[in-house]
Design an enzyme around this catalytic site. Structure first.
Site, PDB file in Angstrom:
ATOM      1  N   ILE A   1       0.811  -1.215   0.000  1.00 37.44           N
ATOM      2  CA  ILE A   1       0.000   0.000   0.000  1.00 37.44           C
ATOM      3  C   ILE A   1       0.848   1.270   0.000  1.00 37.44           C
ATOM      4  O   ILE A   1       0.332   2.363   0.201  1.00 37.44           O
ATOM      5  CB  ILE A   1      -0.973   0.022   1.195  1.00 37.44           C
ATOM      6  CG1 ILE A   1      -0.203  -0.024   2.519  1.00 37.44           C
ATOM      7  CG2 ILE A   1      -1.983  -1.104   1.091  1.00 37.44           C
ATOM      8  CD1 ILE A   1      -1.065   0.238   3.737  1.00 37.44           C
ATOM      9  N   LYS A   2       2.146   1.135  -0.238  1.00 37.36           N
ATOM     10  CA  LYS A   2       2.991   2.323  -0.255  1.00 37.36           C
ATOM     11  C   LYS A   2       2.769   3.121  -1.546  1.00 37.36           C
ATOM     12  O   LYS A   2       2.198   2.638  -2.524  1.00 37.36           O
ATOM     13  CB  LYS A   2       4.460   1.922  -0.118  1.00 37.36           C
ATOM     14  CG  LYS A   2       4.807   1.284   1.225  1.00 37.36           C
ATOM     15  CD  LYS A   2       4.480   2.192   2.386  1.00 37.36           C
ATOM     16  CE  LYS A   2       5.052   1.718   3.718  1.00 37.36           C
ATOM     17  NZ  LYS A   2       4.536   0.431   4.165  1.00 37.36           N
ATOM     18  N   ASN A   3       3.257   4.363  -1.541  1.00 39.35           N
ATOM     19  CA  ASN A   3       3.062   5.244  -2.687  1.00 39.35           C
ATOM     20  C   ASN A   3       3.692   4.679  -3.955  1.00 39.35           C
ATOM     21  O   ASN A   3       3.222   4.938  -5.061  1.00 39.35           O
ATOM     22  CB  ASN A   3       3.631   6.629  -2.400  1.00 39.35           C
ATOM     23  CG  ASN A   3       2.904   7.331  -1.275  1.00 39.35           C
ATOM     24  OD1 ASN A   3       1.897   6.844  -0.773  1.00 39.35           O
ATOM     25  ND2 ASN A   3       3.410   8.474  -0.863  1.00 39.35           N
TER      26      ASN A   3
END
Length: 373
Positions: free
Chosen positions: A187-189
């Site tokens: 779910i990181k950028n």
């Protein structure tokens, strides 16, 4: 449950793919080179090029990045590491993995990041490293204290799991002289599916991390096929980033400018929508310089609001319960009044690239109703 709430507002966070990732992975699978390969090395090169730094070393997770970076900085048993309690427990576990003691410090409630003065006040003769956490994507700028820390032999190891692409003034995170650790989790950028990256300060640190990620083997992976033996020079872990994960990261990197613009737009949309609400303080991520990873509020009614919004199908969350209050870390517990208040009041609103302005309106309307009830 609110029937007008789309599934996107029911999730607190969610991966976002642009469509090229599957083809990139299929190409790796067709090659038969699934593990560490030239695709992994291309990803390292592209990240270094993006940041404008000499080198970047890919590893299997953000936690692996922190673990190997601390080892590369010479942190070990008998030393102490300063770290904010307001972080994911992975930060603390990486410190314990190198055998160091933890010295928890408070944060600025406005940003959930450490300040130079909080760090200065916490330094002891045993301090070997400071691990500022760039919470929510905001860069915690310790440049004013960097000279003092360097003079005392104290390493700055940035936990930039939330902050790929963010800036502190003119400096991209990872370019200002700290040993920097990124996470490329789901779910990181920027996601690799799972992965991490260490931005070393010196060629020696880069070499150390590369040995550590391959079980301490001294020969580069590509050379081992041409020899009958290899040398294990010391401790190491199996922390390599697979070509499969690197291929996802490469595809994501091609679209990172769009990612950054979208996340900034969503955060500003929340900011404007939240402005009329009483009893709500928006945590400041410095949106003009950050690529936001979270959108968080503080409210004294957190628990009641959390329960009400969850009951209505809205994916709020808490990032994070303070670590100094966790049973596993009780040996290092100390009074941290700002963190303890934040721990009671912080609430993460749904924040990911699948959201629309309509989704945000639904979330904020429901939040206002919960506060008024």
């Amino acid at each position: 449950m609110i029937t007008s709430t789309k599934p996107d507002a029911r999730r607190n966070a969610s991966p976002y793919l642009y469509g090229q990732e599957a083809a990139a992975v299929a190409q790796v699978l067709e090659s038969g080179q699934y593990g560490h390969s030239d695709v992994t090395e291309e990803f390292e090169h592209r990240i270094a090029e993006f940041l404008g730094v000499p080198d970047a070393v890919a590893v299997s997770s953000g936690t692996a990045a922190l673990h190997t970076a601390l080892l590369a900085a010479g942190v070990g048993p008998g030393s102490e590491v300063i770290v904010p309690s307001m972080t994911f427990c992975a930060t603390v576990q990486a410190i314990l993995a190198v055998g160091a003691a933890v010295r928890f410090i408070d944060v600025d409630p406005a940003t959930l990041c450490v300040t130079e003065q909080l760090v200065r006040d916490a330094v002891t003769d045993a301090t070997a490293a400071v691990v500022p956490v760039l919470f929510g994507g905001r860069a915690a700028d310790l440049m004013g204290a960097r000279g003092e820390l360097n003079a005392r032999g104290i390493a700055v190891v940035e936990d930039a799991a939330h902050a790929f692409g963010s800036r502190s003034g003119p400096h991209l995170v990872g370019t200002a002289g700290a040993l920097t650790c990124f996470s490329f989790g789901p779910i990181k950028n920027l996601t690799c599916g799972q992965g991490g990256m260490v931005i070393p300060r010196t060629p020696e640190e880069a070499d150390t991390v590369r040995r550590l990620r391959l079980l301490g083997v001294q020969e580069p992976q590509g050379e081992r096929a041409n020899t009958t033996t290899y040398r294990v020079g010391g401790f190491g872990m199996r922390y390599q980033l697979s070509a499969i994960n690197a291929a996802i990261g490469l595809a994501q990197l091609d679209h990172f400018a769009t990612t950054a613009d979208t996340r900034r737009h969503l955060w500003r949309t929340y900011r404007d929508a939240l402005a009329p609400l009483d009893s709500v303080t928006l945590v400041d991520v410095d949106v003009d310089n950050a690529v936001p990873h979270l959108c968080q509020i503080l409210t004294p009614h957190r628990d009641r609001v959390f329960t009400a919004l969850r009951a209505r199908g809205i994916g709020v969350g808490v990032h994070y319960p303070p670590n100094h209050l966790q049973p596993a870390f009780a040996a290092w517990r100390r009074l941290l009044p700002a963190t303890e208040r934040v721990g009671r009041e912080v609430l993460s609103l749904p924040f990911h690239q699948h959201l629309t302005e309509t989704d945000i309106d639904v979330v904020v309307t429901a939040l206002g109703q919960a506060l008024a009830s």
